[in-house]
Design a protein around this motif. Sequence first.
Motif, mmCIF file in Angstrom:
data_model
loop_
_atom_site.group_PDB
_atom_site.id
_atom_site.type_symbol
_atom_site.label_atom_id
_atom_site.label_comp_id
_atom_site.label_asym_id
_atom_site.label_seq_id
_atom_site.Cartn_x
_atom_site.Cartn_y
_atom_site.Cartn_z
ATOM 1 N N VAL A 23 -4.314 -3.144 -2.456
ATOM 2 C CA VAL A 23 -4.193 -4.516 -1.966
ATOM 3 C C VAL A 23 -5.542 -5.013 -1.471
ATOM 4 C CG1 VAL A 23 -3.043 -5.996 -0.281
ATOM 5 C CG2 VAL A 23 -1.834 -4.016 -1.234
ATOM 6 N N GLY B 230 -1.911 4.343 -2.573
ATOM 7 C CA GLY B 230 -2.295 2.939 -2.492
ATOM 8 C C GLY B 230 -3.460 2.763 -1.534
ATOM 9 N N ALA B 231 -3.862 1.505 -1.332
ATOM 10 C CA ALA B 231 -4.986 1.243 -0.433
ATOM 11 C C ALA B 231 -4.943 -0.195 0.051
ATOM 12 C CB ALA B 231 -6.305 1.488 -1.162
ATOM 13 N N ILE B 232 -5.500 -0.411 1.252
ATOM 14 C CA ILE B 232 -5.774 -1.779 1.674
ATOM 15 C C ILE B 232 -7.282 -1.943 1.652
ATOM 16 C CG2 ILE B 232 -5.682 -3.455 3.543
ATOM 17 C CD1 ILE B 232 -2.944 -2.555 4.169
ATOM 18 N N LEU B 233 -7.742 -2.862 0.835
ATOM 19 C CA LEU B 233 -9.168 -3.094 0.645
ATOM 20 C C LEU B 233 -9.523 -4.339 1.438
ATOM 21 C CD1 LEU B 233 -9.133 -2.425 -3.204
ATOM 22 C CD2 LEU B 233 -9.454 -0.783 -1.345
ATOM 23 N N GLY C 230 2.072 2.390 -3.188
ATOM 24 C CA GLY C 230 1.098 2.915 -4.143
ATOM 25 C C GLY C 230 0.179 1.878 -4.758
ATOM 26 N N PHE C 231 0.258 0.611 -4.311
ATOM 27 C CA PHE C 231 -0.600 -0.419 -4.890
ATOM 28 C C PHE C 231 -1.903 -0.561 -4.122
ATOM 29 C CE2 PHE C 231 2.696 -1.383 -7.662
ATOM 30 C CZ PHE C 231 3.875 -1.664 -7.000
ATOM 31 N N MET D 114 0.831 -1.196 0.000
ATOM 32 C CA MET D 114 0.000 0.000 0.000
ATOM 33 C C MET D 114 0.872 1.255 0.000
ATOM 34 S SD MET D 114 -2.640 1.498 2.824
ATOM 35 C CE MET D 114 -1.444 2.498 3.658
ATOM 36 N N VAL E 288 -18.613 -9.911 -5.487
ATOM 37 C CA VAL E 288 -18.145 -8.874 -4.565
ATOM 38 C C VAL E 288 -16.915 -8.197 -5.140
ATOM 39 C CG1 VAL E 288 -17.223 -8.427 -2.262
ATOM 40 C CG2 VAL E 288 -19.009 -10.156 -2.570
ATOM 41 N N ARG E 289 -16.963 -6.871 -5.196
ATOM 42 C CA ARG E 289 -15.831 -6.145 -5.754
ATOM 43 C C ARG E 289 -15.408 -5.043 -4.806
ATOM 44 N NH1 ARG E 289 -13.265 -6.340 -10.979
ATOM 45 N NH2 ARG E 289 -12.089 -4.434 -11.147
ATOM 46 N N SER E 290 -14.093 -4.992 -4.540
ATOM 47 C CA SER E 290 -13.564 -3.942 -3.668
ATOM 48 C C SER E 290 -13.035 -2.806 -4.524
ATOM 49 C CB SER E 290 -12.404 -4.485 -2.830
ATOM 50 O OG SER E 290 -12.756 -5.710 -2.228
ATOM 51 N N ALA F 214 -10.989 1.215 -4.279
ATOM 52 C CA ALA F 214 -10.344 2.260 -3.500
ATOM 53 C C ALA F 214 -10.940 3.609 -3.900
ATOM 54 C CB ALA F 214 -8.842 2.247 -3.762
ATOM 55 N N GLN G 9 -13.092 -12.256 -9.175
ATOM 56 C CA GLN G 9 -14.029 -11.142 -9.021
ATOM 57 C C GLN G 9 -13.307 -9.798 -8.943
ATOM 58 O OE1 GLN G 9 -16.677 -11.947 -5.740
ATOM 59 N NE2 GLN G 9 -17.469 -13.822 -6.678
ATOM 60 N N GLU G 10 -12.137 -9.801 -8.316
ATOM 61 C CA GLU G 10 -11.407 -8.548 -8.153
ATOM 62 C C GLU G 10 -10.536 -8.217 -9.364
ATOM 63 O OE1 GLU G 10 -11.914 -6.525 -5.735
ATOM 64 O OE2 GLU G 10 -12.781 -7.675 -4.092
ATOM 65 N N ARG H 33 -13.727 -7.308 2.126
ATOM 66 C CA ARG H 33 -14.038 -8.691 1.756
ATOM 67 C C ARG H 33 -13.917 -9.648 2.926
ATOM 68 N NH1 ARG H 33 -14.080 -10.018 -3.904
ATOM 69 N NH2 ARG H 33 -14.841 -12.116 -3.482
ATOM 70 N N ILE H 34 -13.061 -9.283 3.879
ATOM 71 C CA ILE H 34 -12.757 -10.190 4.990
ATOM 72 C C ILE H 34 -14.030 -10.682 5.669
ATOM 73 C CG2 ILE H 34 -11.680 -10.362 7.274
ATOM 74 C CD1 ILE H 34 -9.580 -8.377 6.324
ATOM 75 N N ARG I 297 -9.574 6.393 -4.342
ATOM 76 C CA ARG I 297 -8.705 7.104 -5.306
ATOM 77 C C ARG I 297 -8.870 8.617 -5.232
ATOM 78 N NH1 ARG I 297 -8.588 3.042 -10.620
ATOM 79 N NH2 ARG I 297 -7.919 1.210 -9.412
ATOM 80 N N SER J 156 -8.299 5.426 -0.158
ATOM 81 C CA SER J 156 -6.925 5.377 -0.647
ATOM 82 C C SER J 156 -6.055 6.232 0.264
ATOM 83 C CB SER J 156 -6.836 5.955 -2.061
ATOM 84 O OG SER J 156 -7.533 5.155 -2.975
ATOM 85 N N SER J 157 -4.807 5.841 0.409
ATOM 86 C CA SER J 157 -3.878 6.638 1.211
ATOM 87 C C SER J 157 -3.591 7.948 0.495
ATOM 88 C CB SER J 157 -2.565 5.871 1.405
ATOM 89 O OG SER J 157 -1.535 6.769 1.766
#
Lengths: 141, 319
Positions: A37, B92-95, A34-35, A31, B112-114, B116, A55-56, B98-99, B118, B86-87
């Motif tokens: 995740v 970037g991001a932690i999505l 810049g990605f 993250m 299901v789609r995550s 960010a 799906q993602e 879904r958990i 942005r 998004s940060s």
Amino acid sequence: MSDQTHIRILIAKPGLDGHDRGAKIVARALMDAGFEVVYTGLHKTPEQIVESALQEDVDYVGLSILSGAHMTVFAKVKELMAAQGLADIPLFGGGIIPDDDKAKLLDMGVDAIFGPGTSTKDVVEWVREHSGLPKEAGVPA
Amino acid sequence: MKIAWPDLVDRWHQRDRRALARLLTLVENDTAQFDLLNQLHRGDYQGQVIGVTGAPGVGKSTFISRLVHHYAERGERVGCLLIDPSSPFSGGAILGDRIRMLPEEATERVFVRSLASRGSSGGLALAAARMTLAMLHFGMDRVIVETVGAGQTDHDIYHIADTVCILVAPGGGDHIQAIKAGIFEIADVFVVNKADLPGAEITQAEITEMLHTFDAGKNWTVPVLTVVSKRNEHMAHAAETFDKHFAELQESCDWKGRKVRRHTYAYDTYIQFQVMRTIARAHNHDPKVESLRSSVTQLAVDPIVAGAEAFRHIQGKDH
């Protein structure tokens, strides 16, 4: 806002292994690089992991395995990805994986293994290089 | 870079999940060709968009996962868009939404789609509206959109949902805070989650009371439900309430109004996205613009004077 395409990476924890600190640290490092995740959380089956990847529509799939089950899990995930038409997505992983097994996994077609002693920097650099991003970390505006 | 396969359209019409996944990527990154969109977005759609918003920690993800499970068991097709921030530092991001989704046996029916955010504020990503439309055209019976969850500033959900559901937790006074932020005007259904905690009934009563002051002569009286989503308690009642609201929209012809709002918002956010991208591109590729920004970072010019000059140049008005 940047004009670059965003790279999406699935980080998954398969099976009974309940140690997620490593996966979370790698996710955080990615993250910070810049990605985007997608983190699946603990105790996912290979079927659930591959369905998430589908799906993602991710660009990479990373498995974190500290339970010793890596040979079976990687093989199963690779098989399911191929069955779902996702064989083109690079697969990498980390955790407690001995060097011998690392060699076998790479032979099997896993794209990279980051075992004990590797740093998150290695993972980030590998993804950057593999996706053709420039060496210099360009932080999106 | 992800591309549209030659047989994407055929696979889409066969309800191939991979085609939906790929189109969502193309639409999110704005790399879909317009004739492709025209082929896929044909005709009208019938599904209901349910927007779920609320402060961090009220249990949106768990609530949605139970709702999804309920619909899937009834044989419905459900799509979810789960949005995380998004940060602002790295982009970037932690999505991680879904958990909490339950493993669904019926994967043919649940998607299901995550995504960010942005850089977008307002609770949604700029791409959310067009990704919602993609899911609707794919044939989803329900599309559930979960906002970022900054809480009081998540108004954008009003523009894309048929049914706006505000989730709160007992105590904490969020509902008192919410009254200041316009949340009451956008709600179609209030849900007090974690109703096993003390204060749930009081919270329910207080919100009901506050809603009376906002009852601007709508056809629909906004209900205040209580659920314990982690134990799946009263979730069927919540789902029934969403059904009732949707039926009410259709009977009163307000459904068309919601569609108009959604389509207008998709148009507005798409243009906004293009403008921001044009500006970002100019800053990465146009030497004049890059140098203006660079003078600002050297504290050498007034930022507004430089900004005005840069913007004129980007618009092509400085020749």
